[in-house]
Design a protein around this motif. Structure first.
Motif, PDB file in Angstrom:
ATOM      1  N   SER A  44       4.891  -6.489  23.508  1.00 31.19           N
ATOM      2  CA  SER A  44       5.333  -7.050  22.235  1.00 31.19           C
ATOM      3  C   SER A  44       4.268  -7.954  21.691  1.00 31.19           C
ATOM      4  O   SER A  44       3.747  -8.808  22.400  1.00 31.19           O
ATOM      5  CB  SER A  44       6.631  -7.857  22.435  1.00 31.19           C
ATOM      6  OG  SER A  44       6.901  -8.629  21.293  1.00 31.19           O
ATOM      7  N   THR A  46       4.616 -10.345  19.872  1.00 30.23           N
ATOM      8  CA  THR A  46       5.098 -11.713  19.739  1.00 30.23           C
ATOM      9  C   THR A  46       5.084 -12.446  21.068  1.00 30.23           C
ATOM     10  O   THR A  46       5.175 -13.659  21.103  1.00 30.23           O
ATOM     11  CB  THR A  46       6.527 -11.715  19.190  1.00 30.23           C
ATOM     12  OG1 THR A  46       7.379 -11.031  20.123  1.00 30.23           O
ATOM     13  CG2 THR A  46       6.597 -11.031  17.853  1.00 30.23           C
ATOM     14  N   SER A  47       4.945 -11.716  22.152  1.00 33.91           N
ATOM     15  CA  SER A  47       5.070 -12.355  23.456  1.00 33.91           C
ATOM     16  C   SER A  47       3.930 -13.295  23.757  1.00 33.91           C
ATOM     17  O   SER A  47       4.091 -14.263  24.469  1.00 33.91           O
ATOM     18  CB  SER A  47       5.161 -11.278  24.549  1.00 33.91           C
ATOM     19  OG  SER A  47       3.998 -10.485  24.556  1.00 33.91           O
ATOM     20  N   SER A  49       1.697 -14.386  21.167  1.00 32.26           N
ATOM     21  CA  SER A  49       1.084 -14.773  19.905  1.00 32.26           C
ATOM     22  C   SER A  49       1.387 -16.199  19.511  1.00 32.26           C
ATOM     23  O   SER A  49       0.969 -16.648  18.454  1.00 32.26           O
ATOM     24  CB  SER A  49       1.569 -13.828  18.791  1.00 32.26           C
ATOM     25  OG  SER A  49       2.970 -13.929  18.657  1.00 32.26           O
ATOM     26  N   SER A  50       2.119 -16.937  20.330  1.00 37.10           N
ATOM     27  CA  SER A  50       2.492 -18.287  19.955  1.00 37.10           C
ATOM     28  C   SER A  50       1.254 -19.151  19.841  1.00 37.10           C
ATOM     29  O   SER A  50       0.375 -19.151  20.673  1.00 37.10           O
ATOM     30  CB  SER A  50       3.442 -18.875  21.005  1.00 37.10           C
ATOM     31  OG  SER A  50       4.627 -18.125  21.085  1.00 37.10           O
ATOM     32  N   LYS A 280       1.356 -15.765  13.935  1.00 35.19           N
ATOM     33  CA  LYS A 280       2.636 -16.152  14.535  1.00 35.19           C
ATOM     34  C   LYS A 280       3.760 -15.994  13.519  1.00 35.19           C
ATOM     35  O   LYS A 280       4.859 -15.525  13.861  1.00 35.19           O
ATOM     36  CB  LYS A 280       2.558 -17.594  15.038  1.00 35.19           C
ATOM     37  CG  LYS A 280       3.843 -18.088  15.678  1.00 35.19           C
ATOM     38  CD  LYS A 280       3.700 -19.517  16.168  1.00 35.19           C
ATOM     39  CE  LYS A 280       5.002 -19.990  16.811  1.00 35.19           C
ATOM     40  NZ  LYS A 280       4.895 -21.397  17.285  1.00 35.19           N
ATOM     41  N   SER A 283       4.640 -12.281  13.171  1.00 37.35           N
ATOM     42  CA  SER A 283       5.257 -11.673  14.349  1.00 37.35           C
ATOM     43  C   SER A 283       6.590 -12.291  14.731  1.00 37.35           C
ATOM     44  O   SER A 283       7.378 -11.657  15.440  1.00 37.35           O
ATOM     45  CB  SER A 283       4.294 -11.738  15.540  1.00 37.35           C
ATOM     46  OG  SER A 283       3.977 -13.079  15.864  1.00 37.35           O
ATOM     47  N   THR A 284       6.867 -13.516  14.270  1.00 36.47           N
ATOM     48  CA  THR A 284       8.132 -14.169  14.624  1.00 36.47           C
ATOM     49  C   THR A 284       9.037 -14.395  13.422  1.00 36.47           C
ATOM     50  O   THR A 284      10.175 -14.837  13.592  1.00 36.47           O
ATOM     51  CB  THR A 284       7.884 -15.531  15.302  1.00 36.47           C
ATOM     52  OG1 THR A 284       7.258 -16.422  14.370  1.00 36.47           O
ATOM     53  CG2 THR A 284       6.996 -15.372  16.537  1.00 36.47           C
ATOM     54  N   SER A 285       8.545 -14.145  12.218  1.00 38.36           N
ATOM     55  CA  SER A 285       9.316 -14.231  10.970  1.00 38.36           C
ATOM     56  C   SER A 285       9.545 -15.643  10.464  1.00 38.36           C
ATOM     57  O   SER A 285      10.195 -15.827   9.431  1.00 38.36           O
ATOM     58  CB  SER A 285      10.683 -13.530  11.095  1.00 38.36           C
ATOM     59  OG  SER A 285      10.528 -12.182  11.453  1.00 38.36           O
ATOM     60  N   GLN A 352      11.517  -7.883  10.541  1.00 38.66           N
ATOM     61  CA  GLN A 352      11.255  -8.008  11.972  1.00 38.66           C
ATOM     62  C   GLN A 352      10.091  -7.070  12.291  1.00 38.66           C
ATOM     63  O   GLN A 352      10.269  -5.863  12.392  1.00 38.66           O
ATOM     64  CB  GLN A 352      12.500  -7.641  12.780  1.00 38.66           C
ATOM     65  CG  GLN A 352      13.707  -8.511  12.488  1.00 38.66           C
ATOM     66  CD  GLN A 352      13.475  -9.970  12.866  1.00 38.66           C
ATOM     67  OE1 GLN A 352      12.920 -10.263  13.935  1.00 38.66           O
ATOM     68  NE2 GLN A 352      13.888 -10.882  12.014  1.00 38.66           N
ATOM     69  N   ASN A 354       6.437  -5.733  14.222  1.00 35.91           N
ATOM     70  CA  ASN A 354       5.561  -5.604  15.385  1.00 35.91           C
ATOM     71  C   ASN A 354       4.254  -4.991  14.909  1.00 35.91           C
ATOM     72  O   ASN A 354       4.213  -4.262  13.914  1.00 35.91           O
ATOM     73  CB  ASN A 354       6.183  -4.718  16.452  1.00 35.91           C
ATOM     74  CG  ASN A 354       7.376  -5.365  17.117  1.00 35.91           C
ATOM     75  OD1 ASN A 354       7.242  -6.399  17.767  1.00 35.91           O
ATOM     76  ND2 ASN A 354       8.554  -4.783  16.946  1.00 35.91           N
TER      77      ASN A 354
END
Length: 452
Positions: A44, A46-47, A49-50, A280, A283-285, A352, A354
């Protein structure tokens, strides 16, 4: 590359319907036998990308990969790009290929010669680059192409029509001569609706974007929303970048709703790196802008070739301390540009998303810790990734055209080069509609959004 230019513009969103177009067979200028790698797992985007407000935006690369041999212009490297496949059990047989490509505007190439000091002049001329660009595109044979920085649209359209494509164009406002162009194969997709967005009408500079709703000719229930955008270049105007992405995403969602929850794919030049707060947000909205310095939201400042290849991070560490001090320096006007209202520090978008490249894993020679390409653009002042293909639920990436290792890029001396017609690399991904959408009573197709 992208350059901001401030001038007046009246609000403009136009919606037009498709017109009859040419449909000819696609020429194949030369044979191409891509190598295919198989990936059996997913990741993912988002996993990993923080981004924290206290962290560095420097690309997370293995320094051993970055220490490259001295460039040799007498022996140019062989340019080979390989397809990487991913087994997707939920993928249907209804498939399509999307490309996103910042093709480098002719005016920008002439105006900013300092970016191409190591590039032979004949590789910069539009006549040569147009031929190479078209050869690249025909080689990948995409069904839909999202181009950015197009300032020779009618010249390019003539060639693309002979290859069996039709297109639409939206020029940037103000004194700019380039814009976004979307091309597609009319024997594969039927255009149902399109929307052109001029951001200046919403206080978000002269950039533009396109949205197109397509329907597969063979399977009419398969509909797709495709977005194409070139986000503002200016690294200091993170609030404008966020505002442009937020607005485009909201319009894409409206079109998706209008056409039966059609899935969305977003492609373009986002002028933001994979380690940035803007990535971020995508990818996280959502993103709390008060946690970040708006001048560092895009991560672009960390990507000078000398810094990237040298692996020197001390300068970024000292800057990040200053970033924390400046986090609260947001005016109400800047907050409103980013979030849409001065009363909230939280910017959100309804999709949402990816990233197709982060989903289809590559090797450490071409990918960073997020799974994104190490570099999609290279000239004398930038080496990094700013281009993406995003997708929403309803479609799945089944393969991507991998980018190039850093050592191959640096051996070119800078892009464009003999075999690449721009200072960006084209991103190409093949998608499949999800099997689950077939079983749904309201059959829908994903939307493809291309961002400049």
């Amino acid at each position: 590359m992208g350059f901001a230019c401030g001038s007046l513009l009246h609000p403009f969103i136009s919606i037009t319907m498709a017109s009859p177009t040419l449909s000819q067979s696609l020429p194949k200028p030369f044979s191409f036998k891509p190598t295919i790698a198989i990936s059996s797992s997913m990741v993912s985007p988002t996993s990993s990308s923080s981004s924290s407000s206290t962290g560095s935006y420097s690309p997370r690369w293995d320094n051993s990969i970055l220490r490259q041999p001295t460039t040799s212009y007498d022996s140019p490297p062989e340019i080979l790009r390989h397809w990487i496949e991913l087994q997707q059990p939920l993928a249907s047989h209804d498939r399509f290929t999307v490309a996103s490509y910042n093709i480098l505007g002719d005016r920008n190439a002439s105006k900013h010669k300092d970016l191409y000091l190591n590039v032979p002049s004949n590789y910069i001329r539009w006549g040569y680059r147009k031929r190479v660009l078209c050869e690249e595109i025909m080689r990948w044979n995409p069904d839909i192409i999202c181009m950015q920085e197009v300032d020779k649209y009618f010249d390019l359209r003539n060639t693309m029509e002979k290859a069996g494509y039709v297109g639409s164009y939206k020029r940037r406002t103000g004194d700019n001569v380039d814009g976004c162009a979307t091309f597609w194969k009319p024997d594969k997709f039927r255009l149902l609706e399109r929307e052109s967005i001029g951001f200046k009408g919403f206080g978000l500079r002269d950039n533009v974007a396109q949205l197109s709703v397509f329907e597969m000719c063979r399977v009419e229930s398969r509909r797709l929303v495709v977005g194409n955008i070139h986000v503002l270049y200016n690294p200091s105007r993170g609030e404008v970048k966020l505002g442009q992405i937020r607005f485009l995403s909201s319009r894409a969602q409206l079109l998706s709703d209008r056409w039966g929850n059609a899935p969305v794919v977003l492609g373009g030049d986002f002028n933001s790196t994979p380690q940035s707060a803007i990535y971020k947000f995508l990818s996280t909205s959502e993103l709390n802008v008060k946690l970040y310095n708006r001048r560092e939201l895009s991560g672009q400042r960390s990507c000078h070739p000398s810094e990237v290849l040298g692996g020197n991070r001390e300068s970024r560490s000292s800057i990040s301390v200053m970033d924390r001090v400046l986090n609260d320096c947001w005016t109400d006007e800047e907050v409103k540009a980013a979030t849409g209202t001065a009363n909230s520090h939280l910017v959100m978008h309804p999709l949402q998303l990816n990233s197709s490249y982060a989903t289809v894993k590559g090797s450490i020679n071409t990918r960073d810790s997020n799974g994104e390409p190490l570099a999609t653009s290279y000239h004398s002042k930038f080496l990094g990734t700013v281009d993406y293909l995003w997708y929403s639920e309803g479609v799945l990436p089944i393969r991507v055209l991998d980018t190039l290792p850093i050592d191959i890029l640096t051996r070119t001396g800078g892009l464009p080069c003999k075999k690449i017609g721009s200072d960006h690399l084209a991103l190409v991904s093949e998608f499949a509609f999800s099997k689950s959408t077939i079983e749904d009573d309201n059959l829908t197709t994903p939307a493809v959004l291309c961002l400049d």
